[in-house]
Design an enzyme around this catalytic site. Structure first.
Site, PDB file in Angstrom:
ATOM      1  N   HIS A 171       0.817  -1.227   0.000  1.00  0.00           N
ATOM      2  CA  HIS A 171       0.000   0.000   0.000  1.00  0.00           C
ATOM      3  C   HIS A 171       0.846   1.271   0.000  1.00  0.00           C
ATOM      4  O   HIS A 171       0.308   2.368  -0.157  1.00  0.00           O
ATOM      5  CB  HIS A 171      -0.943   0.031   1.206  1.00  0.00           C
ATOM      6  CG  HIS A 171      -1.985  -1.042   1.179  1.00  0.00           C
ATOM      7  ND1 HIS A 171      -2.903  -1.156   0.155  1.00  0.00           N
ATOM      8  CD2 HIS A 171      -2.246  -2.076   2.031  1.00  0.00           C
ATOM      9  CE1 HIS A 171      -3.692  -2.204   0.388  1.00  0.00           C
ATOM     10  NE2 HIS A 171      -3.308  -2.786   1.515  1.00  0.00           N
ATOM     11  N   ASP A 208      -2.337 -10.576  -2.468  1.00  0.00           N
ATOM     12  CA  ASP A 208      -2.947 -10.132  -1.214  1.00  0.00           C
ATOM     13  C   ASP A 208      -4.438  -9.850  -1.462  1.00  0.00           C
ATOM     14  O   ASP A 208      -4.853  -9.557  -2.588  1.00  0.00           O
ATOM     15  CB  ASP A 208      -2.233  -8.853  -0.740  1.00  0.00           C
ATOM     16  CG  ASP A 208      -2.677  -8.380   0.628  1.00  0.00           C
ATOM     17  OD1 ASP A 208      -2.024  -8.768   1.609  1.00  0.00           O
ATOM     18  OD2 ASP A 208      -3.684  -7.633   0.725  1.00  0.00           O
ATOM     19  N   HIS A 210      -6.048  -7.287  -0.652  1.00  0.00           N
ATOM     20  CA  HIS A 210      -6.267  -5.876  -0.973  1.00  0.00           C
ATOM     21  C   HIS A 210      -5.520  -5.476  -2.235  1.00  0.00           C
ATOM     22  O   HIS A 210      -4.441  -6.012  -2.523  1.00  0.00           O
ATOM     23  CB  HIS A 210      -5.778  -4.990   0.180  1.00  0.00           C
ATOM     24  CG  HIS A 210      -6.432  -5.270   1.494  1.00  0.00           C
ATOM     25  ND1 HIS A 210      -5.851  -6.108   2.440  1.00  0.00           N
ATOM     26  CD2 HIS A 210      -7.605  -4.851   2.021  1.00  0.00           C
ATOM     27  CE1 HIS A 210      -6.648  -6.166   3.504  1.00  0.00           C
ATOM     28  NE2 HIS A 210      -7.719  -5.428   3.279  1.00  0.00           N
ATOM     29  N   ASP A 298      -4.759 -12.790   3.518  1.00  0.00           N
ATOM     30  CA  ASP A 298      -6.050 -12.231   3.942  1.00  0.00           C
ATOM     31  C   ASP A 298      -7.172 -12.623   2.979  1.00  0.00           C
ATOM     32  O   ASP A 298      -8.328 -12.240   3.183  1.00  0.00           O
ATOM     33  CB  ASP A 298      -5.982 -10.704   4.150  1.00  0.00           C
ATOM     34  CG  ASP A 298      -4.991  -9.991   3.265  1.00  0.00           C
ATOM     35  OD1 ASP A 298      -4.504 -10.599   2.289  1.00  0.00           O
ATOM     36  OD2 ASP A 298      -4.714  -8.801   3.524  1.00  0.00           O
TER      37      ASP A 298
HETATM   38  C1  SP5 Z   1      -1.057  -5.194   3.929  1.00  0.00           C
HETATM   39  C2  SP5 Z   1      -2.526  -5.194   4.184  1.00  0.00           C
HETATM   40  O1  SP5 Z   1      -3.157  -6.230   4.111  1.00  0.00           O
HETATM   41  N1  SP5 Z   1      -3.070  -4.024   4.551  1.00  0.00           N
HETATM   42  C3  SP5 Z   1      -4.475  -3.933   4.785  1.00  0.00           C
HETATM   43  C4  SP5 Z   1      -4.870  -2.657   5.442  1.00  0.00           C
HETATM   44  C5  SP5 Z   1      -6.343  -2.664   5.750  1.00  0.00           C
HETATM   45  N2  SP5 Z   1      -6.668  -1.637   6.658  1.00  0.00           N
HETATM   46  C6  SP5 Z   1      -8.058  -1.346   6.813  1.00  0.00           C
HETATM   47  C7  SP5 Z   1      -8.767  -2.456   7.489  1.00  0.00           C
HETATM   48  C8  SP5 Z   1     -10.234  -2.208   7.618  1.00  0.00           C
HETATM   49  C9  SP5 Z   1     -10.748  -3.221   8.589  1.00  0.00           C
HETATM   50  N3  SP5 Z   1     -12.149  -3.300   8.646  1.00  0.00           N
HETATM   51  C10 SP5 Z   1     -12.512  -4.189   9.711  1.00  0.00           C
HETATM   52  C11 SP5 Z   1     -13.732  -4.960   9.419  1.00  0.00           C
HETATM   53  C12 SP5 Z   1     -13.884  -5.999  10.513  1.00  0.00           C
HETATM   54  N4  SP5 Z   1     -15.037  -6.775  10.336  1.00  0.00           N
HETATM   55 ZN    ZN Z   2      -4.087  -7.154   2.519  1.00  0.00          ZN
END
Ligand code: SP5
Ligand code: ZN
Length: 356
Positions: A171, A208, A210, A298
């Site tokens: 990111h 990943d 994301h 993830d």
């Molecule tokens: C490297 C990587 O995987 N970074 C991911 C960053 C995500 N950050 C935002 C997470 C939002 C989490 N939402 C929580 C929902 C729980 N049910």
């Molecule tokens: Zn991720």
């Protein structure tokens, strides 16, 4: 292949700990924790197919080849400036509360910057999930060393090496931190392969959950680096503002970025269709360097922040499919937050990648 797979790892990440993030306005323990790497290392050790090695030090040159000096400077000094200003007392992580958006300026020219580099960091950060503690800077520097050392192993003849990068990287853009990421380990490795590894064409495959907005931004106009990403559709998933199928690169890089946004609950069948397309693009691009994988778990069915449905055994099949390229491969750790399954998932992917 019976050789042990080199795993580059360091304890430096342990000091990037006690983290919190703001999620929908609520302060929660950061999903990105030291326990993640501890779990993966334990599983690799138990498996026995891996050789643990410490990273070599590469200094700042590989980072400066990818990231803006101003961002690096603000990050390096943010913690000590926050402590000096009384904005942090050392007991809790620090996060900026004021962010510089493009829309702040309108027609105005760039202003002077606040003296405190913790305040400056608000100009280089895009979310509230990327906290800073005393050990963050050292951990981020070491994660780059881990990644580049993994690349050195593969350039030196290993068919596969695994860099246990923590913090993760995909990111982080040229001048921007976020998403638990500070330096873009995979982008730094791709650029290092170009500058130091004698490569002319490098492919990065990002698996990943994301979208790797930082990696995509860094290579958007580059004709020498292919960026392919399979991820949750940004219409519903972080980072929301990139990763749509319409994004394909520009200039020399036109057609050399490609995104596969996936529906919620997508399992191996859907995943394999997209992955097969990505692998065909890699073959057509004909890289002359090792493949760089941004590996996140993830995508796992029980990941606490994901909604895809891959199972542990699916990672072995994904690894096998990628191994079908018969390319030397640098695998770098990105996300994955189901701590009880992370180790098994990593072993499965690497077992597939080594062709077993
Ligand atoms: C490297 C990587 O995987 N970074 C991911 C960053 C995500 N950050 C935002 C997470 C939002 C989490 N939402 C929580 C929902 C729980 N049910
Ligand atoms: Zn991720």
């Amino acid at each position: 292949m019976s050789d042990l797979v080199p795993v580059i790892r360091s304890d430096a990440h342990l000091a990037h700990a006690g983290l919190i993030e703001l999620a929908s306005g609520v302060e929660i323990p950061c999903f990105e924790s030291p326990e993640r790497m501890i779990a993966i290392e334990a599983a690799l050790l138990a498996d026995g197919g891996f050789a643990f090695e410490e990273p070599n030090q590469h200094g700042r040159a590989p980072i400066l080849a990818v990231h803006d000096a101003e961002m690096i400077e603000a990050f390096e000094h943010a913690w000590t400036d926050a402590v000096a200003a009384g904005a942090a007392d050392g007991s809790r992580p620090w996060l900026p509360d004021t962010f510089l958006l493009a829309a702040y300026r309108g027609p105005m020219p760039a202003s002077e910057l606040p003296a405190g580099r913790h305040h400056q960091l608000g100009a280089y950060l895009f979310d509230t999930a990327t906290p800073i503690v005393a050990g963050t800077w050292g951990a981020a520097l070491t994660a780059v060393d881990v990644a580049v050392t993994a690349a050195e192993r593969v350039v030196g003849g290993a068919a596969l090496a695994y860099g246990l990068c923590r913090p993760p990287g995909h990111h982080a853009a040229r001048g921007m931190l976020g998403g638990y990421c500070y330096f873009n380990n995979a982008a730094i490795v791709a650029e290092w392969l170009r500058r130091e590894g004698g490569a002319r064409r490098v492919a990065i495959l990002d698996i990943d959950y994301h979208h790797g907005n930082g990696t995509q931004q860094i290579f958007w106009e580059r004709g020498d680096v292919l960026y392919l990403s399979l991820h949750a559709d940004p219409a519903r998933a972080y980072p929301y503002f990139s990763g749509y199928a319409s994004e394909g690169g520009a200039g020399d890089g036109a057609g050399l970025t490609r995104n596969w946004p996936l529906a919620a609950r997508a399992g191996l069948d859907d995943y394999a269709v997209a992955l097969a397309e990505a692998l065909r693009m890699i073959v057509a691009f004909a890289p002359d360097a090792p493949l760089v994988i941004s590996a996140g778990f993830d995508t796992f069915e029980r990941d606490p922040i994901g909604d895809l449905a891959l199972r542990t055994q699916d990672y072995r099949e994904i690894g096998r499919m990628i191994a079908g390229l018969r390319m030397p491969t640098i695998t770098l750790q990105e996300g994955g937050y189901a701590i009880d399954a992370l180790g098994a998932n990593a072993v499965a992917l690497l077992t597939g990648l080594r062709g077993a």
